[in-house]
Scaffold this active site. Structure first.
Site, short mmCIF file in Angstrom:
data_model
loop_
_atom_site.label_atom_id
_atom_site.label_comp_id
_atom_site.label_asym_id
_atom_site.label_seq_id
_atom_site.Cartn_x
_atom_site.Cartn_y
_atom_site.Cartn_z
CB SER A 14 -6.24 20.63 -44.00
OG SER A 14 -5.50 19.44 -43.78
CG ASP A 213 -2.28 18.37 -36.16
OD1 ASP A 213 -1.11 18.28 -36.59
OD2 ASP A 213 -3.15 19.10 -36.69
CG HIS A 216 -3.05 20.10 -40.09
ND1 HIS A 216 -3.93 19.71 -39.11
CD2 HIS A 216 -3.70 19.92 -41.27
CE1 HIS A 216 -5.07 19.33 -39.67
NE2 HIS A 216 -4.96 19.44 -40.97
#
Length: 244
Positions: A14, A213, A216
């Site tokens: 990601s 979070d 990321h």
């Protein structure tokens, strides 16, 4: 675009696909100047294997199960284009993927090879310049994953070089800034930073700002990472054309 391009494969999970500016399953649409499109010099290979002008978000039709945001690809391309020339980005990253899912024979790996081969199939003289790789967060949850990581990562590099017939393909790997549950982040980082293969270098993402979070990179952190990847590529590989 039927023009010779230097091609860069963007792969991993990601943080390579890009989550900068994504919150509550929506991207805020903010494009920093370092990520601006350039319709003369920066192109991307879309999911349908056709070239188009590159712009954020680079992985929107590749990493389709999540909302994509800003990643390191566009700031990288903008930082190298004056010295490299026309650039073709080949997005392949998919969020949440473990290294075992990038083994030869698995869908993700085979799709990456397919896309890389398609990128050079136009007969325009384009050539693959490097693989940019940012992955490993999904392998930080157990000692078993740590124990397997080095071999699997080295195997991936050997395999893609063999399958693309590029035995000296430059690989610029990113050392993790975060991980799932953060259990074994330091162990995976140590493997990444200690990788000792020819034409494989590592850029450290530790210290770059993370989103709420704690997994990321933020938009600005992605810009910083893209610039660091560019500097690493230019310093280590641009002058060594015989190795490409």
């Amino acid at each position: 675009m039927e023009v010779a391009k230097k091609l860069f494969i963007l792969s991993g999970q990601s943080n390579m696909a890009g989550r900068g500016g994504v919150a509550h399953k929506r991207w805020d649409g903010v494009v920093p100047p370092e990520c601006a499109p350039d319709d003369q010099k920066i192109y991307r290979l879309a999911a349908n294997l056709r070239w188009e002008v590159a712009h954020e978000t680079l992985h929107h039709d590749i990493d389709t199960k999540k909302v994509c945001g800003v990643g390191p690809g566009m700031p990288f391309a903008n930082a190298v284009k004056e010295r490299v020339g026309v650039i073709g980005l080949v997005p392949c990253a998919v969020g949440g993927t473990a290294i075992r899912e990038w083994a030869r024979g698995e869908h993700l790996y085979e799709n990456m090879v397919k896309r890389a081969k398609a990128a050079v199939s136009g007969g325009d003289g384009s050539e693959i310049a490097a693989l940019l790789w940012y992955q490993g967060e999904s392998d930080t949850t157990s000692q078993e994953e740590v124990d397997a990581y080095k071999h699997k990562m080295e195997e991936l590099i050997h395999n893609i070089r063999a399958d693309l017939n590029l035995p000296n393909l430059p690989v610029v790997q990113v050392a993790l800034a975060s991980g799932n549950e953060k259990k074994y982040v330091d162990e995976i980082r140590a493997i990444q930073l200690g990788m000792d293969l020819p034409n494989v270098i590592c850029v450290d993402a530790k210290g770059l700002q993370l989103k709420e979070d704690n997994l990321h990179l933020t938009t600005q952190a992605q810009v910083q990472l893209g610039c660091s990847l560019a500097q690493a590529y230019l310093t280590n590989f641009l002058t060594e054309k015989a190795h490409i």
